[in-house]
Design an enzyme around this catalytic site. Sequence first.
Site, PDB file in Angstrom:
ATOM      1  N   ARG A 121      30.652 -28.277  43.398  1.00 54.06           N
ATOM      2  CA  ARG A 121      31.999 -28.520  43.552  1.00 54.06           C
ATOM      3  C   ARG A 121      32.784 -28.092  42.102  1.00 54.06           C
ATOM      4  NH1 ARG A 121      30.408 -32.870  46.765  1.00 54.06           N
ATOM      5  NH2 ARG A 121      30.596 -32.348  48.772  1.00 54.06           N
ATOM      6  N   LYS A 143      41.624 -16.392  37.619  1.00 56.37           N
ATOM      7  CA  LYS A 143      41.255 -15.662  39.004  1.00 56.37           C
ATOM      8  C   LYS A 143      39.801 -15.399  38.983  1.00 56.37           C
ATOM      9  CE  LYS A 143      45.480 -13.636  40.653  1.00 56.37           C
ATOM     10  NZ  LYS A 143      46.061 -12.373  41.021  1.00 56.37           N
ATOM     11  N   GLU A 185      46.105  -1.427  31.259  1.00 58.54           N
ATOM     12  CA  GLU A 185      46.688  -2.731  31.525  1.00 58.54           C
ATOM     13  C   GLU A 185      47.769  -3.315  30.342  1.00 58.54           C
ATOM     14  OE1 GLU A 185      46.460  -4.332  34.284  1.00 58.54           O
ATOM     15  OE2 GLU A 185      44.585  -3.597  35.429  1.00 58.54           O
ATOM     16  N   LYS A 227      49.904 -12.648  28.925  1.00 55.54           N
ATOM     17  CA  LYS A 227      49.114 -13.118  30.312  1.00 55.54           C
ATOM     18  C   LYS A 227      49.421 -14.797  30.099  1.00 55.54           C
ATOM     19  CE  LYS A 227      45.921 -12.591  33.601  1.00 55.54           C
ATOM     20  NZ  LYS A 227      44.718 -11.790  34.393  1.00 55.54           N
ATOM     21  N   GLU A 237      50.063 -17.962  41.371  1.00 56.32           N
ATOM     22  CA  GLU A 237      51.004 -16.641  41.726  1.00 56.32           C
ATOM     23  C   GLU A 237      51.923 -17.145  42.909  1.00 56.32           C
ATOM     24  OE1 GLU A 237      48.674 -13.012  41.381  1.00 56.32           O
ATOM     25  OE2 GLU A 237      49.886 -12.468  43.090  1.00 56.32           O
ATOM     26  N   ARG A 241      54.137 -14.753  38.278  1.00 53.17           N
ATOM     27  CA  ARG A 241      52.726 -14.361  37.904  1.00 53.17           C
ATOM     28  C   ARG A 241      52.509 -12.737  38.739  1.00 53.17           C
ATOM     29  NH1 ARG A 241      46.701 -16.909  37.525  1.00 53.17           N
ATOM     30  NH2 ARG A 241      45.499 -15.051  36.987  1.00 53.17           N
ATOM     31  N   ASN A 245      51.100  -7.717  38.663  1.00 55.62           N
ATOM     32  CA  ASN A 245      50.773  -6.773  39.762  1.00 55.62           C
ATOM     33  C   ASN A 245      51.386  -5.406  39.362  1.00 55.62           C
ATOM     34  OD1 ASN A 245      48.772  -8.520  40.709  1.00 55.62           O
ATOM     35  ND2 ASN A 245      50.366  -9.667  42.051  1.00 55.62           N
ATOM     36  N   HIS A 248      49.955  -2.135  40.642  1.00 58.13           N
ATOM     37  CA  HIS A 248      48.825  -2.458  41.506  1.00 58.13           C
ATOM     38  C   HIS A 248      49.152  -2.307  43.051  1.00 58.13           C
ATOM     39  CE1 HIS A 248      47.686  -4.187  37.658  1.00 58.13           C
ATOM     40  NE2 HIS A 248      46.319  -4.630  38.004  1.00 58.13           N
ATOM     41  N   HIS A 252      46.107  -0.488  43.931  1.00 56.49           N
ATOM     42  CA  HIS A 252      44.814  -0.719  44.545  1.00 56.49           C
ATOM     43  C   HIS A 252      44.797   0.331  45.969  1.00 56.49           C
ATOM     44  CE1 HIS A 252      44.485  -5.201  43.452  1.00 56.49           C
ATOM     45  NE2 HIS A 252      43.837  -4.323  42.864  1.00 56.49           N
ATOM     46  N   HIS A 265      39.669   1.272  38.155  1.00 53.40           N
ATOM     47  CA  HIS A 265      40.775   0.462  38.410  1.00 53.40           C
ATOM     48  C   HIS A 265      42.056   0.699  37.443  1.00 53.40           C
ATOM     49  CE1 HIS A 265      42.983  -3.268  39.359  1.00 53.40           C
ATOM     50  NE2 HIS A 265      43.266  -3.552  38.134  1.00 53.40           N
TER      51      HIS A 265
HETATM   52  N1  LIG Z   1      40.027 -11.926  37.341  1.00 52.07           N
HETATM   53  C1  LIG Z   1      41.182 -11.285  37.110  1.00 52.07           C
HETATM   54  O1  LIG Z   1      42.174 -11.603  36.927  1.00 52.07           O
HETATM   55  C2  LIG Z   1      40.648  -9.690  37.183  1.00 52.07           C
HETATM   56  C3  LIG Z   1      41.958  -8.873  36.541  1.00 52.07           C
HETATM   57  C4  LIG Z   1      41.363  -7.564  36.667  1.00 52.07           C
HETATM   58  C5  LIG Z   1      40.394  -7.131  36.929  1.00 52.07           C
HETATM   59  N2  LIG Z   1      39.408  -7.775  37.628  1.00 52.07           N
HETATM   60  C6  LIG Z   1      38.060  -7.365  38.130  1.00 52.07           C
HETATM   61  O2  LIG Z   1      37.484  -6.839  36.951  1.00 52.07           O
HETATM   62  C7  LIG Z   1      36.677  -5.685  37.470  1.00 52.07           C
HETATM   63  C8  LIG Z   1      36.650  -4.582  36.389  1.00 52.07           C
HETATM   64  O3  LIG Z   1      36.276  -5.058  35.110  1.00 52.07           O
HETATM   65  P1  LIG Z   1      35.858  -4.150  34.114  1.00 52.07           P
HETATM   66  O4  LIG Z   1      36.793  -2.784  33.855  1.00 52.07           O
HETATM   67  O5  LIG Z   1      35.719  -4.794  33.058  1.00 52.07           O
HETATM   68  O6  LIG Z   1      34.530  -3.347  34.692  1.00 52.07           O
HETATM   69  P2  LIG Z   1      33.027  -3.830  34.364  1.00 52.07           P
HETATM   70  O7  LIG Z   1      32.777  -4.979  34.374  1.00 52.07           O
HETATM   71  O8  LIG Z   1      32.274  -3.085  35.490  1.00 52.07           O
HETATM   72  O9  LIG Z   1      32.672  -3.082  32.936  1.00 52.07           O
HETATM   73  C9  LIG Z   1      32.701  -1.591  33.125  1.00 52.07           C
HETATM   74  C10 LIG Z   1      31.455  -0.904  32.715  1.00 52.07           C
HETATM   75  O10 LIG Z   1      31.119  -1.096  31.021  1.00 52.07           O
HETATM   76  C11 LIG Z   1      29.899  -1.680  30.802  1.00 52.07           C
HETATM   77  N3  LIG Z   1      30.104  -2.533  29.749  1.00 52.07           N
HETATM   78  C12 LIG Z   1      30.776  -3.623  29.607  1.00 52.07           C
HETATM   79  N4  LIG Z   1      31.100  -3.854  28.260  1.00 52.07           N
HETATM   80  C13 LIG Z   1      30.297  -3.231  27.754  1.00 52.07           C
HETATM   81  C14 LIG Z   1      30.149  -2.819  26.187  1.00 52.07           C
HETATM   82  N5  LIG Z   1      30.596  -3.626  25.342  1.00 52.07           N
HETATM   83  N6  LIG Z   1      29.574  -1.762  25.715  1.00 52.07           N
HETATM   84  C15 LIG Z   1      29.227  -1.019  26.822  1.00 52.07           C
HETATM   85  N7  LIG Z   1      29.030  -0.982  28.205  1.00 52.07           N
HETATM   86  C16 LIG Z   1      29.880  -2.076  28.251  1.00 52.07           C
HETATM   87  C17 LIG Z   1      29.689  -2.521  32.233  1.00 52.07           C
HETATM   88  O11 LIG Z   1      28.346  -2.847  32.337  1.00 52.07           O
HETATM   89  C18 LIG Z   1      29.936  -1.295  33.123  1.00 52.07           C
HETATM   90  O12 LIG Z   1      29.012  -0.517  33.635  1.00 52.07           O
HETATM   91  C19 LIG Z   1      37.000  -5.727  38.765  1.00 52.07           C
HETATM   92  O13 LIG Z   1      35.977  -6.071  39.679  1.00 52.07           O
HETATM   93  C20 LIG Z   1      38.170  -6.199  39.110  1.00 52.07           C
HETATM   94  O14 LIG Z   1      38.534  -6.626  40.245  1.00 52.07           O
HETATM   95  C21 LIG Z   1      39.537  -9.232  37.656  1.00 52.07           C
END
Ligand SMILES: NC(=O)c1ccc[n+]([C@@H]2O[C@H](COP(=O)([O-])OP(=O)(O)OC[C@H]3O[C@@H](n4cnc5c(N)ncnc54)[C@H](O)[C@@H]3O)[C@@H](O)[C@H]2O)c1
Length: 359
Positions: A121, A143, A185, A227, A237, A241, A245, A248, A252, A265
């Site tokens: 939980r 999130k 971003e 943020k 949101e 918030r 987006n 987005h 998206h 993304h």
């Molecule tokens: N929770 C939220 O508020 C929120 C907001 C925006 C995006 N997201 C989510 O985030 C995800 C995308 O995140 P991302 O862009 O970080 O992608 P990711 O986590 O897939 O990382 C991108 C790539 O870089 C590699 N990597 C990470 N750090 C590294 C480093 N320091 N050196 C070398 N390689 C490295 C990872 O292994 C991966 O292959 C999506 O799933 C999206 O939905 C969440």
Amino acid sequence: MEKIRVELGERSYDICMGSDILDGLGDNLKIFGLSPKICLVSNPTVFPLYGERVSDSVKKAGFDLLTVIIPDGEGYKDLLRVQHIYNELLKYKLDRSSALIALGGGVIGDITGFAASTYMRGISYIQVPTTMLAHVDSSVGGKTGVNHKLGKNMIGTFWQPRLVWIDIETLKTLPGKELLAGLAEVIKYGVIWDKELFDFLDDKRDKIFNLDRKAVMHIIKRSCEIKAEVVSKDEKEAGLRSILNYGHTIGHAIETVTGYKKYLHGEAVAIGMFLEAMLAHKLNFINKDKALRIKRLIDSYGLPSEMPADIDADSLLSSMQLDKKAVAGELKFIMPEKIGSVRIHKGITEKVIRDILKS
Ligand SMILES: NC(=O)c1ccc[n+]([C@@H]2O[C@H](COP(=O)([O-])OP(=O)(O)OC[C@H]3O[C@@H](n4cnc5c(N)ncnc54)[C@H](O)[C@@H]3O)[C@@H](O)[C@H]2O)c1
């Protein structure tokens, strides 16, 4: 080291950022009164780079550490991997006072946060983000979530971390394309909230590309401050918030219709930001010069800004109507009014949107 507080009453937490600070993480966990068992979640790309430093620091601080490695990639952000994390936590007898540490990009952060929010939980978790996108966006705000085969991020929770620990040196190993996608971003924060940040991105492009410490710290700090302020005012949101987006709604849809394969993304959001700025121009919210200034900054960061020729406007529109941000099919857009200020706008006719997508 810089510190920003995310003010959320009893769920408030610090975002700590600095250069070469991974070794300091363990000592900073002691104040939370956690049980000695902690679990680090990472992937096979990030763990070999930074896993040892984080593990040593946590163990030196007296914690007993379990490590769970999940495969790298968005395709693994699913309930199967969450199940695997639960299995390991139960086998290792983590209790309700234990914590998870997410070491990686947004994928690791989202899945770890989700596992933490549901295990027994809800237990604590700590974000140690390693991509630009995770530094400035996904690690802050609580999130969490995983993908369902019928939609991205469809299963999730709001669950705030206890601490966000950002070491900007991790960006040195990040592939260039991933760095740029994260910077999209940062451009977004400039457009929605802070003209000075937008101008800084324009002036200091070379320094940012070269990962100049001062310039990078500045943009990450400003992004996290923005943020944190937005999330503090509207955690779940209900209103404000949603300005996060910007870009987005269309972004998206572009990701969805291209099967998440063609664009990262941030790249899809970059296209979305320009198209949504043109939509705002069409509705007379922003003048054309300013909309084009947004495009020039996006282009100068090597990010795409044009509607891809091979995407059909009608499939984008249907995808937008199915998005979880749409309510009863009605689309909500974040419209820039000038650089540094946006408004939330609903009720735009399909024809107007289609015209922008086709033009
Ligand atoms: N929770 C939220 O508020 C929120 C907001 C925006 C995006 N997201 C989510 O985030 C995800 C995308 O995140 P991302 O862009 O970080 O992608 P990711 O986590 O897939 O990382 C991108 C790539 O870089 C590699 N990597 C990470 N750090 C590294 C480093 N320091 N050196 C070398 N390689 C490295 C990872 O292994 C991966 O292959 C999506 O799933 C999206 O939905 C969440």
